[in-house]
Scaffold this active site. Structure first.
Site, PDB file in Angstrom:
ATOM      1  N   SER B 152      30.388 -19.253  -1.219  1.00  0.00           N
ATOM      2  CA  SER B 152      30.919 -19.051   0.124  1.00  0.00           C
ATOM      3  C   SER B 152      32.123 -19.973   0.345  1.00  0.00           C
ATOM      4  O   SER B 152      33.117 -19.856  -0.380  1.00  0.00           O
ATOM      5  CB  SER B 152      29.792 -19.290   1.139  1.00  0.00           C
ATOM      6  OG  SER B 152      30.138 -18.769   2.399  1.00  0.00           O
ATOM      7  N   ASP B 228      25.067  -8.880   2.026  1.00  0.00           N
ATOM      8  CA  ASP B 228      25.483 -10.172   2.583  1.00  0.00           C
ATOM      9  C   ASP B 228      25.957  -9.951   4.028  1.00  0.00           C
ATOM     10  O   ASP B 228      26.870  -9.159   4.274  1.00  0.00           O
ATOM     11  CB  ASP B 228      26.615 -10.704   1.705  1.00  0.00           C
ATOM     12  CG  ASP B 228      27.025 -12.119   2.034  1.00  0.00           C
ATOM     13  OD1 ASP B 228      27.058 -12.464   3.230  1.00  0.00           O
ATOM     14  OD2 ASP B 228      27.329 -12.873   1.085  1.00  0.00           O
ATOM     15  N   HIS B 261      23.216 -13.453   1.295  1.00  0.00           N
ATOM     16  CA  HIS B 261      24.071 -14.636   1.145  1.00  0.00           C
ATOM     17  C   HIS B 261      23.256 -15.872   0.750  1.00  0.00           C
ATOM     18  O   HIS B 261      23.807 -16.973   0.659  1.00  0.00           O
ATOM     19  CB  HIS B 261      24.770 -14.885   2.499  1.00  0.00           C
ATOM     20  CG  HIS B 261      26.023 -15.722   2.409  1.00  0.00           C
ATOM     21  ND1 HIS B 261      27.157 -15.294   1.738  1.00  0.00           N
ATOM     22  CD2 HIS B 261      26.350 -16.948   2.911  1.00  0.00           C
ATOM     23  CE1 HIS B 261      28.107 -16.226   1.842  1.00  0.00           C
ATOM     24  NE2 HIS B 261      27.638 -17.241   2.545  1.00  0.00           N
TER      25      HIS B 261
END
Lengths: 284, 284
Positions: B152, B228, B261
């Site tokens: 991320s 995600d 995620h």
């Protein structure tokens, strides 16, 4: 138990081709709402799979093992589901319940309490051996073959459940278990509060005592870190070793040099444990 | 940089035959005390090993990856050290620093801030590319070959560092990276605060812009979960795909159906990434 239990999905994460899911349900045994986690390997989409119970230690919830042990990779390969119960009733507010890490919330010790104020909620033995298995059977594609393991207080839980229920679990193992809770500070504090002072009520929840009584002949497989801070005062594996030796109870106790009480220790050897259990779970 | 930096050992856990250690040190780049984690595989006891940098995402510390990714098993097998820096300066109390999860503490975004009140502390780019590597070289048996990856915000960090430092990292990969921070809410908020409104100062920290400028031709390897929650608004991998295609930049982008995620996603694919990096780290 014929009514279908209601489950509320809390979260779902795809993991190694299978699914890690957390559910909330109303527990009758504990008289409160509980969350548990299940890992369903990819094989569970097309067939019924065996089940591995993991019981966690003091202060833990259903999440520690699922997040930190690295077990899902191996479970996905072998085709084994994993269930992680929480470690105590939740959402209750009994006197002193949240005051210390080793009593009350997060410290159910896998017993059925017989004393006030605990006895109406702290029935983790029944929850893990009766109620939650029934819920799991109703909702998930398991095939009835079960293994059990755990860490520290949860290792104690796994050992006593297997020793008290001969023939039920295909196999049992433990990481750094409290093998003789009647004779260590953690166990004595919890048993005094939950069970009172009758020593007879303690022995049914003490692995060393159960082995001495010859309740079961199931082999025990244990890993213990030699640098574990709780080794000498709380865990005392030499006591289990002695009683198993005296009663001809099969025990494999591996002392792992350099390892401590953390999940880094568990992660390092969980694959050995899962492959050990797989030999029993998939035996014809 | 010739003075030996002082390190204070915070903790040490044996893990897969090697050691997970956390250290505290005084960072000059960030003007505060920082903690970082290193995993030393068993091979590091007898030889110098290559190094894998992991940069974590918003709200993380050095601990998330070490506890949850399951990377140490593979690193121990391959003989690769892992370093996890923290994600922002710590112990400072700048105005607004702790008010939101996506700015200030836990959200350094791997840039050198140029605006008040951030510019004297928020210099994570220098910390991760200069100061911490120097500390690691001084204290640990690394052989100079380095790879970098992250998740991320940390995936963004890994990509910009590799693209801006051609020839430095043997290989780069990312999980669900923020590939175009100048054009997503997380990145715009952080860049506005840390860098001000000059768009020229943003492009040096934006992977899509760096690929468009042709700064490096290093292949990019990315895994992205299709479920995600941040895919559409924040991560936008299709933008990197388009710019790589337009500029003939080598990109392997794997879209993983069903994955979110979380660290369950990272754990599921970290072995692929480490084996990918090993091919470059051990290339003669």
């Amino acid at each position: 138990m014929s009514m279908t239990e209601k489950l509320e999905l809390v979260s779902a994460n795809k993991s190694f081709g299978g699914w890690h899911k957390r559910y909330r349900h109303r527990s009758r045994a504990l008289d409160c709402e509980m969350v548990f986690a299940i890992y369903l390997p990819p094989q569970a989409e097309t067939e019924r799979v065996p089940l591995f119970w993991w019981l966690s230690g003091l202060t833990c919830t259903d999440e520690n093992f699922m997040q930190k042990a690295g077990a899902q990779r191996v479970a996905a390969e072998l085709g084994i589901a994993i269930v992680c119960p929480d470690t105590s009733p939740r959402g209750t507010d009994l006197p002193g319940e949240h005051d210390s890490y080793d009593l009350g919330s997060g410290a159910g010790f896998y017993v059925n309490a017989s004393r006030e104020p605990w006895k109406n909620h702290y029935r983790m033995y029944d929850y893990v051996t009766e109620e939650l298995p029934s819920v799991v059977r109703q909702h998930f594609p398991v095939n009835g073959r079960e293994a059990i393991s755990g860490h520290s207080m949860g290792g104690h839980g796994a050992l006593i459940m297997a020793l008290r229920r001969p023939g039920h679990y295909c196999s049992v193992s433990a990481f750094a278990p409290i093998v003789n809770p009647s004779q260590c500070p953690w166990g004595r504090k919890a048993f005094h509060e939950y069970l009172g002072e009758d020593p007879g009520s303690w022995t049914q929840y003490d692995a060393c005592e159960l082995v001495a009584k010859g309740a079961s002949s199931q082999p025990l497989f244990i890993d213990q870190g030699e640098e574990d801070d709780f080794l000498v005062e709380q865990l005392k594996p030499e006591r289990l070793e002695a009683v198993c030796s005296a009663h001809d109870h099969p025990l494999t106790l591996r002392r792992q040099p350099g390892y401590d009480h953390s999940y880094y220790f568990i992660a390092s050897f969980i694959e050995d444990h899962l492959r050990y259990h797989a030999e029993y779970l998939f035996k014809r």
